[in-house]
Structure formats: C-alpha cells, structure tokens
Design a protein around this motif. Sequence first.
Motif, PDB file in Angstrom:
ATOM      1  N   SER A 180       0.829  -1.204   0.000  1.00  0.00           N
ATOM      2  CA  SER A 180       0.000   0.000   0.000  1.00  0.00           C
ATOM      3  C   SER A 180       0.864   1.254   0.000  1.00  0.00           C
ATOM      4  O   SER A 180       0.517   2.258  -0.634  1.00  0.00           O
ATOM      5  CB  SER A 180      -0.937   0.010   1.211  1.00  0.00           C
ATOM      6  OG  SER A 180      -0.202   0.021   2.415  1.00  0.00           O
ATOM      7  N   PHE A 183       2.149   1.665  -3.568  1.00  0.00           N
ATOM      8  CA  PHE A 183       1.071   2.144  -4.428  1.00  0.00           C
ATOM      9  C   PHE A 183       0.851   3.647  -4.230  1.00  0.00           C
ATOM     10  O   PHE A 183       0.711   4.400  -5.196  1.00  0.00           O
ATOM     11  CB  PHE A 183      -0.219   1.375  -4.121  1.00  0.00           C
ATOM     12  CG  PHE A 183      -1.354   1.680  -5.063  1.00  0.00           C
ATOM     13  CD1 PHE A 183      -1.498   0.968  -6.235  1.00  0.00           C
ATOM     14  CD2 PHE A 183      -2.273   2.686  -4.773  1.00  0.00           C
ATOM     15  CE1 PHE A 183      -2.544   1.249  -7.101  1.00  0.00           C
ATOM     16  CE2 PHE A 183      -3.316   2.976  -5.629  1.00  0.00           C
ATOM     17  CZ  PHE A 183      -3.452   2.241  -6.806  1.00  0.00           C
ATOM     18  N   ARG A 186       3.786   5.625  -5.708  1.00  0.00           N
ATOM     19  CA  ARG A 186       3.708   5.632  -7.172  1.00  0.00           C
ATOM     20  C   ARG A 186       2.567   6.526  -7.650  1.00  0.00           C
ATOM     21  O   ARG A 186       2.699   7.227  -8.661  1.00  0.00           O
ATOM     22  CB  ARG A 186       3.509   4.207  -7.685  1.00  0.00           C
ATOM     23  CG  ARG A 186       4.774   3.365  -7.617  1.00  0.00           C
ATOM     24  CD  ARG A 186       4.535   1.950  -8.074  1.00  0.00           C
ATOM     25  NE  ARG A 186       5.789   1.211  -8.192  1.00  0.00           N
ATOM     26  CZ  ARG A 186       5.864  -0.088  -8.426  1.00  0.00           C
ATOM     27  NH1 ARG A 186       4.748  -0.795  -8.554  1.00  0.00           N
ATOM     28  NH2 ARG A 186       7.030  -0.692  -8.527  1.00  0.00           N
ATOM     29  N   ALA A 187       1.458   6.490  -6.959  1.00  0.00           N
ATOM     30  CA  ALA A 187       0.337   7.364  -7.308  1.00  0.00           C
ATOM     31  C   ALA A 187       0.756   8.820  -7.251  1.00  0.00           C
ATOM     32  O   ALA A 187       0.400   9.624  -8.129  1.00  0.00           O
ATOM     33  CB  ALA A 187      -0.843   7.105  -6.368  1.00  0.00           C
ATOM     34  N   ASP A 213      -3.908   0.595 -12.841  1.00  0.00           N
ATOM     35  CA  ASP A 213      -3.397   1.424 -11.743  1.00  0.00           C
ATOM     36  C   ASP A 213      -3.333   2.886 -12.148  1.00  0.00           C
ATOM     37  O   ASP A 213      -3.666   3.782 -11.367  1.00  0.00           O
ATOM     38  CB  ASP A 213      -2.008   0.943 -11.320  1.00  0.00           C
ATOM     39  CG  ASP A 213      -2.037  -0.360 -10.542  1.00  0.00           C
ATOM     40  OD1 ASP A 213      -3.128  -0.722 -10.054  1.00  0.00           O
ATOM     41  OD2 ASP A 213      -0.983  -0.999 -10.421  1.00  0.00           O
ATOM     42  N   ILE A 216      -6.514   4.718 -11.708  1.00  0.00           N
ATOM     43  CA  ILE A 216      -6.755   5.085 -10.303  1.00  0.00           C
ATOM     44  C   ILE A 216      -5.896   6.273  -9.911  1.00  0.00           C
ATOM     45  O   ILE A 216      -6.361   7.210  -9.249  1.00  0.00           O
ATOM     46  CB  ILE A 216      -6.474   3.877  -9.391  1.00  0.00           C
ATOM     47  CG1 ILE A 216      -7.438   2.731  -9.718  1.00  0.00           C
ATOM     48  CG2 ILE A 216      -6.599   4.271  -7.931  1.00  0.00           C
ATOM     49  CD1 ILE A 216      -7.144   1.450  -8.961  1.00  0.00           C
ATOM     50  N   TRP A 217      -4.618   6.261 -10.312  1.00  0.00           N
ATOM     51  CA  TRP A 217      -3.716   7.359  -9.955  1.00  0.00           C
ATOM     52  C   TRP A 217      -4.182   8.676 -10.566  1.00  0.00           C
ATOM     53  O   TRP A 217      -4.021   9.729  -9.959  1.00  0.00           O
ATOM     54  CB  TRP A 217      -2.296   7.027 -10.407  1.00  0.00           C
ATOM     55  CG  TRP A 217      -1.726   5.813  -9.715  1.00  0.00           C
ATOM     56  CD1 TRP A 217      -2.128   5.301  -8.514  1.00  0.00           C
ATOM     57  CD2 TRP A 217      -0.681   4.967 -10.192  1.00  0.00           C
ATOM     58  NE1 TRP A 217      -1.395   4.179  -8.204  1.00  0.00           N
ATOM     59  CE2 TRP A 217      -0.497   3.948  -9.210  1.00  0.00           C
ATOM     60  CE3 TRP A 217       0.120   4.950 -11.323  1.00  0.00           C
ATOM     61  CZ2 TRP A 217       0.459   2.948  -9.349  1.00  0.00           C
ATOM     62  CZ3 TRP A 217       1.069   3.946 -11.465  1.00  0.00           C
ATOM     63  CH2 TRP A 217       1.241   2.963 -10.496  1.00  0.00           C
ATOM     64  N   ASP A 240      -8.514  -7.509 -16.320  1.00  0.00           N
ATOM     65  CA  ASP A 240      -7.967  -6.199 -15.993  1.00  0.00           C
ATOM     66  C   ASP A 240      -8.703  -5.071 -16.708  1.00  0.00           C
ATOM     67  O   ASP A 240      -8.916  -4.003 -16.138  1.00  0.00           O
ATOM     68  CB  ASP A 240      -6.479  -6.149 -16.362  1.00  0.00           C
ATOM     69  CG  ASP A 240      -5.635  -7.048 -15.478  1.00  0.00           C
ATOM     70  OD1 ASP A 240      -6.006  -7.224 -14.299  1.00  0.00           O
ATOM     71  OD2 ASP A 240      -4.620  -7.577 -15.951  1.00  0.00           O
TER      72      ASP A 240
END
Length: 434
Positions: A180, A183, A186-187, A213, A216-217, A240
């Motif tokens: 987490s 993530f 990276r976001a 991903d 989401i970012w 995916d």
Amino acid sequence: MAEETLPKFNPRRPRTILVELRRPHKSYASQAHNQLLHGIIEQAQQFDWHLLDAYVDDWMPAAVAPRLGGAMVVSLPDEPLPSRLRESGCPTVRIGRLPHEMDDLLPSVLPDFYTAGRLAVDHFHERGFQHLAFVGRDPWGNSKVLYDGYHESATELGMSIHPIRLKQDSSAFGPRDDKSDVFTRRARQIGEELRNLPKPVGVLSFSDMACADICIWCAMAGLSVPEDVAVLGIGNNQFDCELAAVRLSSIDMNREEQGRRAALLLHDLLSGKEPPEAPIMVPPKGIEARRSTDILAVADPLVARAIRFMWDHLTAPLNVEDVAGEMGVARRKLERAFRKSLGRGVKEELRRKRLDLARQMLRSTDLTVAEIADATCFGADMTLHRAFNAEFGITPRQFRVAMQSQSGKSCREGGLKGAGQAIKAKVKGAQDFP
C-alpha cells in the motif's frame, strides 16, 4: 540425480510433441496462457499430433524421450531443456517474448511489440492527440521494444512524447514499505508527472494491470480519464480491462496466433524445411477500444461534451438538431464550434464514427452487412456499402474478407512492414482499429 541426455532424434517416431508452457502464477496472466495453448492445440489437431505437457524446469523423464517427435518451449535457448533438445537433434521451436542472441540456434515465434507501439500511436493520432506519454519500468525490462516503436512513430508524426519511469519493485522505496505504501508513492509520482504534461495526453504502458493502476492514480490526482488522460493498455486481458476504474482500451497481442504459428513452424521443421533466418514476428490483432480512450482530443468543452454524447448514442437515430438540443445551443453555434475544432461538421463526425463502428462489427461479429447497416443507423445495406467504399476504398464485404485472410499470417521484424503493411496497401485505414 545424474543429468539425463536425450537419445538422438528419429524422424520416424510417432508425432508426440512436447509442449513446455509454464503455468502462470497469477490469475490475470491465465488468459494469455490459455490463448497461446488454444492456438497450439487447434493447429496440432490438424496435424494429428499428440501433445505432451512438459511441466518441467530443467529435466525430462527418460520414459518420455523415445516417444518425442518435436518440441515447443518457452525456455530461453541457453537453458537446460532446449539445450538438450538441440543436442538430441529434436526439432524445437521457442515461443518467446523478445529476441535472444541465440535465436539462430533455436527458431523462435515472438509477439511484435515494436508494431504494437506504432499501432498505439495510430490509435491516439486518429483521435487528434498531439501529446503522448509512456509509463515504463526503470530499468526498462521487456517494455523497451514497445517504447521504441511508440517513440519512433510519434516522432515521425511530430507528436511530443514524454517517458515516465516507474521503479520496478518495492525495494526502490525501502525495505519497510508494504504494497500500500508503494502504491501511494507511485500514485503521487505518476499523478504529479501527468499533471505537469500538456493536456489532453495519451498514455501507453507495459501491461493492462499497470494501466488499470494509472486510471486510479489519475483519479487521485484530480485528472479525468479519458478527457484529460487517455489510457491504453497492452494484452487485452478481459479481467484487468473490464474491471478497471475506467474500462480499459488495450492492444490484443494475438497470443492465439502466436501459438498457431509456433505449431506451423514446427511442422515445417519436421517436414525437412530450413529454419527461418530471423524470428517470426506475430503482429498485434488490433486494439479493443473501450472507455479509457473513447474521446477526441479537443480543447472546446462544448465540442468535447457533444462528441461524448454522440459517441455514447451511435446506434440511436440522432441528427444535428438532436445533438444541439441536448447541448442546449443553437445548431449554427454547434456547427461553427465543430468546424473550428475538428474541421468537419456534426453530421460528418456522426458518419465517421458510425463507419468506425461498422468496421469494428465487420471484423468482430458474424452479423450480415444489412444487420450492421441497421445497427449503425445507415438504414439500407447499400447506403452503408456506398459510404464505406467512399471512406475506405473497399466494400464492407471485401473488408471482412481481407480481415479474415489476414488472420493467421505473420510478419517479420521491421515495424509495420510485412502482413500489416500488406493489408494497409489494400484497405485504407484497415489497421486504424476503432
């Protein structure tokens, strides 16, 4: 256990074919694995081969060797299994991802990532994008060839391209960080870099999972997909793509065809033909367009909203008055805005996109031309016939035949040369998949 040596190959053995396909460790990889295996099985049945699962790492039971007639492996040429197969004289084909320096010793069938990168640029260019980005690993890993095709094609078209490098594993962030934390970091990194790019921007990355991903970012960074950032994946993994925060457009790498071509190459070797001098490169099947790139890159918010409404209702009998009424503006104002932003009017854009939809349906469904004409609001099949021929220089039926004949062909290294270019010569825009 002493290392086993396979006996010399006997061409009169029954056609028992060893297949080494390492089972995926994660569920999201199973689709590509199954597609590859399906292509092998389908072709093997035509040759009356018996396939033998070689779920091994570096050895093979001696009982198997006397029955072996050929092999298809995913191991690299210098690994133990293919090395022993070569020593025994057993015809062997490698099913790989990237070229290897020993491909002259072990004939290979590989996905054409270079062409996939170029196809991604075509996809964004058709939608009017001038700014592109590529989210890749640091170090590059398998994504370098993909990026090379993407970068070179974008440069040829005068589009700006911005590489964004992503650390490959959590060790880059510190041993105490859990997934987490990685993530979140990276976001923050990707969100900040994407915010600083000119908008709208089209983004390609090395896998569907990475692109899921990125969607989401983008949301975490206050960026809208696809209006600010259009995201394109690679692999077309249904899990995916369909379960992403925004349904993900993706390049289908034609894994089933790769398996089929591997079986065909092995059949040629078993028939005494010389192996090819270079790896056989299998071009992508095309792009499955979903919501994440379903946009035209325009600055005028009125035109952007109108396009979104039109694209969402292509199967409805819309006209220019309907679109203007939905936008709450006069028809003349909407037409002026369209011509300023796109160089074409509302009616022309509806016709263009409906032809794209018809082309997709011709390629991916068994509907008749008349049924497709009705579904895309052209009415009669002759109306669609004339419009399609005027736009693409080929009739709907000829296009369908061309796409069907293209399936199963391969091209060698060299970008869009080979099979993809041959079809382009026949069909205007045939590779510009909607």
